[in-house]
Design a protein around this motif. Structure first.
Motif, PDB file in Angstrom:
ATOM      1  N   ASP A   1      -2.779  -5.921   2.199  1.00  0.00           N
ATOM      2  CA  ASP A   1      -1.613  -6.262   1.939  1.00  0.00           C
ATOM      3  C   ASP A   1      -0.816  -5.098   1.571  1.00  0.00           C
ATOM      4  O   ASP A   1       0.520  -5.349   1.370  1.00  0.00           O
ATOM      5  N   GLU A   2      -1.463  -3.813   1.686  1.00  0.00           N
ATOM      6  CA  GLU A   2      -0.704  -2.531   1.327  1.00  0.00           C
ATOM      7  C   GLU A   2       0.327  -2.731   0.047  1.00  0.00           C
ATOM      8  O   GLU A   2       1.278  -2.289  -0.095  1.00  0.00           O
ATOM      9  N   ASP A   3      -0.556  -3.255  -1.112  1.00  0.00           N
ATOM     10  CA  ASP A   3       0.280  -3.391  -2.376  1.00  0.00           C
ATOM     11  C   ASP A   3      -0.884  -2.675  -3.189  1.00  0.00           C
ATOM     12  O   ASP A   3      -0.736  -3.016  -4.759  1.00  0.00           O
ATOM     13  N   HIS A   4      -1.872  -2.136  -3.245  1.00  0.00           N
ATOM     14  CA  HIS A   4      -2.788  -1.329  -3.848  1.00  0.00           C
ATOM     15  C   HIS A   4      -3.488  -2.451  -4.763  1.00  0.00           C
ATOM     16  O   HIS A   4      -3.733  -2.210  -6.009  1.00  0.00           O
ATOM     17  N   LEU A   5      -3.766  -3.577  -4.101  1.00  0.00           N
ATOM     18  CA  LEU A   5      -4.714  -4.672  -4.683  1.00  0.00           C
ATOM     19  C   LEU A   5      -3.922  -5.282  -6.003  1.00  0.00           C
ATOM     20  O   LEU A   5      -4.747  -5.959  -6.845  1.00  0.00           O
ATOM     21  N   LYS A   6      -2.607  -5.389  -5.974  1.00  0.00           N
ATOM     22  CA  LYS A   6      -2.043  -5.872  -7.192  1.00  0.00           C
ATOM     23  C   LYS A   6      -2.346  -7.425  -7.535  1.00  0.00           C
ATOM     24  O   LYS A   6      -2.418  -7.809  -8.605  1.00  0.00           O
ATOM     25  N   SER A   7      -2.559  -7.999  -6.526  1.00  0.00           N
ATOM     26  CA  SER A   7      -2.988  -9.551  -6.711  1.00  0.00           C
ATOM     27  C   SER A   7      -4.634  -9.755  -6.657  1.00  0.00           C
ATOM     28  O   SER A   7      -4.881 -10.931  -6.468  1.00  0.00           O
ATOM     29  N   LYS A   8      -5.189  -8.693  -6.525  1.00  0.00           N
ATOM     30  CA  LYS A   8      -6.778  -9.015  -6.356  1.00  0.00           C
ATOM     31  C   LYS A   8      -7.536  -8.391  -7.732  1.00  0.00           C
ATOM     32  O   LYS A   8      -8.481  -9.011  -7.828  1.00  0.00           O
ATOM     33  N   VAL A   9      -6.940  -7.272  -8.444  1.00  0.00           N
ATOM     34  CA  VAL A   9      -7.673  -6.937  -9.524  1.00  0.00           C
ATOM     35  C   VAL A   9      -6.671  -6.852 -10.916  1.00  0.00           C
ATOM     36  O   VAL A   9      -5.414  -7.161 -10.577  1.00  0.00           O
ATOM     37  N   ALA A  10      -7.323  -6.769 -11.903  1.00  0.00           N
ATOM     38  CA  ALA A  10      -6.354  -6.876 -13.078  1.00  0.00           C
ATOM     39  C   ALA A  10      -5.714  -5.658 -13.276  1.00  0.00           C
ATOM     40  O   ALA A  10      -5.966  -4.635 -12.818  1.00  0.00           O
ATOM     41  N   GLU A  11      -4.439  -5.724 -14.045  1.00  0.00           N
ATOM     42  CA  GLU A  11      -3.651  -4.985 -14.116  1.00  0.00           C
ATOM     43  C   GLU A  11      -4.349  -3.732 -15.150  1.00  0.00           C
ATOM     44  O   GLU A  11      -4.969  -4.114 -16.033  1.00  0.00           O
ATOM     45  N   GLY A  12      -4.189  -2.261 -14.640  1.00  0.00           N
ATOM     46  CA  GLY A  12      -4.527  -1.362 -15.415  1.00  0.00           C
ATOM     47  C   GLY A  12      -5.937  -0.966 -14.791  1.00  0.00           C
ATOM     48  O   GLY A  12      -6.256   0.064 -15.312  1.00  0.00           O
ATOM     49  N   THR A  13      -6.440  -1.612 -13.883  1.00  0.00           N
ATOM     50  CA  THR A  13      -7.696  -1.355 -13.281  1.00  0.00           C
ATOM     51  C   THR A  13      -7.561  -0.039 -12.423  1.00  0.00           C
ATOM     52  O   THR A  13      -6.519   0.179 -11.677  1.00  0.00           O
ATOM     53  N   PRO A  14      -8.269   1.232 -12.593  1.00  0.00           N
ATOM     54  CA  PRO A  14      -8.172   2.275 -11.911  1.00  0.00           C
ATOM     55  C   PRO A  14      -8.377   2.024 -10.367  1.00  0.00           C
ATOM     56  O   PRO A  14      -9.395   1.695 -10.008  1.00  0.00           O
ATOM     57  N   VAL A  15      -7.455   2.200  -9.583  1.00  0.00           N
ATOM     58  CA  VAL A  15      -7.383   2.214  -8.065  1.00  0.00           C
ATOM     59  C   VAL A  15      -6.912   3.291  -7.508  1.00  0.00           C
ATOM     60  O   VAL A  15      -5.707   3.716  -7.633  1.00  0.00           O
ATOM     61  N   LEU A  16      -7.787   4.034  -6.542  1.00  0.00           N
ATOM     62  CA  LEU A  16      -7.658   5.295  -5.824  1.00  0.00           C
ATOM     63  C   LEU A  16      -7.368   5.192  -4.497  1.00  0.00           C
ATOM     64  O   LEU A  16      -8.360   4.671  -3.772  1.00  0.00           O
ATOM     65  N   GLU A  17      -6.637   5.923  -3.696  1.00  0.00           N
ATOM     66  CA  GLU A  17      -6.856   5.859  -2.339  1.00  0.00           C
ATOM     67  C   GLU A  17      -7.739   7.052  -1.713  1.00  0.00           C
ATOM     68  O   GLU A  17      -7.681   8.024  -2.323  1.00  0.00           O
ATOM     69  N   ILE A  18      -8.586   6.609  -0.905  1.00  0.00           N
ATOM     70  CA  ILE A  18      -9.276   7.672  -0.456  1.00  0.00           C
ATOM     71  C   ILE A  18      -9.616   7.537   1.087  1.00  0.00           C
ATOM     72  O   ILE A  18      -8.961   6.574   1.789  1.00  0.00           O
ATOM     73  N   GLU A  19     -10.172   8.455   1.708  1.00  0.00           N
ATOM     74  CA  GLU A  19     -10.686   8.488   3.315  1.00  0.00           C
ATOM     75  C   GLU A  19     -12.170   8.576   2.938  1.00  0.00           C
ATOM     76  O   GLU A  19     -12.789   9.030   2.190  1.00  0.00           O
ATOM     77  N   LEU A  20     -13.018   7.896   4.110  1.00  0.00           N
ATOM     78  CA  LEU A  20     -14.133   7.668   4.642  1.00  0.00           C
ATOM     79  C   LEU A  20     -14.400   8.633   5.635  1.00  0.00           C
ATOM     80  O   LEU A  20     -14.159   8.311   6.670  1.00  0.00           O
TER      81      LEU A  20
END
Length: 287
Positions: free
Chosen positions: A169-188
């Motif tokens: 959804d290109e929203d950094h999982l705002k609707s999928k994880v709890a607020e305040g959860t560390p979420v980092l953009e990465i490359e594989l």
């Protein structure tokens, strides 16, 4: 004019053949690269308090999800390292992604994105079909992993572990994880697997060794067969010659020029052993 036209046609033909060969070679290299097993290594896009923990770490499989091996417990292995490659997904024209889930036996599973949670998971085809198993690919230059034609991979902190997600959804999982959860953009990053030392060939059992020895003996016998036949013919010829000489010696004994064989069996280098005559032979006349 006709010569110029002939030259242009010949040049176009040669150029077209050369380009076709280049395209075939390039396609073969691409397929070979995509079918080679690779590990996945994490690279952080931004520097933060967690980037030192995640940067350069490899992706592992545990349970039914993909995690980042942060090495929290150095004495204990965490998960199975991702060791996968691209594979045509059944009943589609797109490429799927598979990985081993254990070493012995080397069982393969499909990698997919969970339809509801956006977690990156692995499982058999029936599990993958119910979610998003395709399309997987890689960037042209660095060969980084892509899904759906772009890179939306995220590392999400879950307790003491970091799980992999895809930001559909290109929203950094705002609707999928709890607020305040560390979420980092990465490359594989896809990196070639380390080359282990080749194992020595297993020792052959005695039965196989004996069979090979028998086969070699048969081949040697077949190779020497004609020579053996020639030797046998040669022996027969020699025996015939000796028989003729023996007959002549017998006649000589009758004529008084030679005697019987010594000790009924002794031989002489020029024929049968003979006793000298009682009277000297007459010398031939000299001209």
């Amino acid at each position: 004019m006709s010569n110029e036209l002939t030259f242009l046609v010949a040049f176009a033909t040669v150029y077209g053949a050369s380009e076709a060969i280049k395209h075939i070679q390039s396609d073969a290299r691409r397929k070979e690269h995509r079918s080679r097993k690779n590990n996945l290594i994490v690279r952080c896009l931004k520097s933060c308090e967690y980037s030192s923990i995640l940067e350069g770490r490899r992706v592992v499989l545990s349970g039914d999800k993909l995690y980042i091996d942060t090495g929290t417990h150095h004495a204990q292995d965490f998960g199975h390292p991702f060791a996968g490659y691209y594979l045509a997904y059944p009943d589609s024209n797109a490429s799927g992604l598979v990985s081993t889930i254990c070493d012995e036996p080397p069982i393969m599973n499909w990698i997919y994105v969970d339809r509801w949670s956006y977690e990156m998971k692995f499982g058999n085809r029936s599990w993958a079909d119910d979610n998003f198993p395709i399309p997987w690919d890689c960037s042209r230059q660095d060969r980084r992993l892509t899904f759906g034609g772009w890179e939306g991979f995220l590392a999400v902190k879950e307790g003491d572990f970091w799980a992999l997600y895809f930001d559909l959804d290109e929203d950094h999982l705002k609707s999928k994880v709890a607020e305040g959860t560390p979420v980092l953009e990465i490359e594989l990053i896809r990196v070639e697997m380390r080359m282990p030392k080749p194992q020595p060939p297993p020792p052959e059992d005695k039965e196989k060794a004996d069979e090979k020895a028998d086969e070699k003996a048969e081949v040697a016998a077949d190779a020497n067969g004609p020579n053996s036949a020639n030797d046998a013919n040669g022996a027969d010829a020699a025996n015939g010659a000796n028989g003729a000489n023996g007959a002549n010696d017998a006649n000589g004994g009758v004529n008084g020029h030679s005697g019987p064989d010594k000790a009924d069996g002794s031989t002489y280098q020029k024929g049968a052993y003979a006793t000298p005559p009682e009277e000297p032979l007459e010398s031939p006349a000299v001209d």
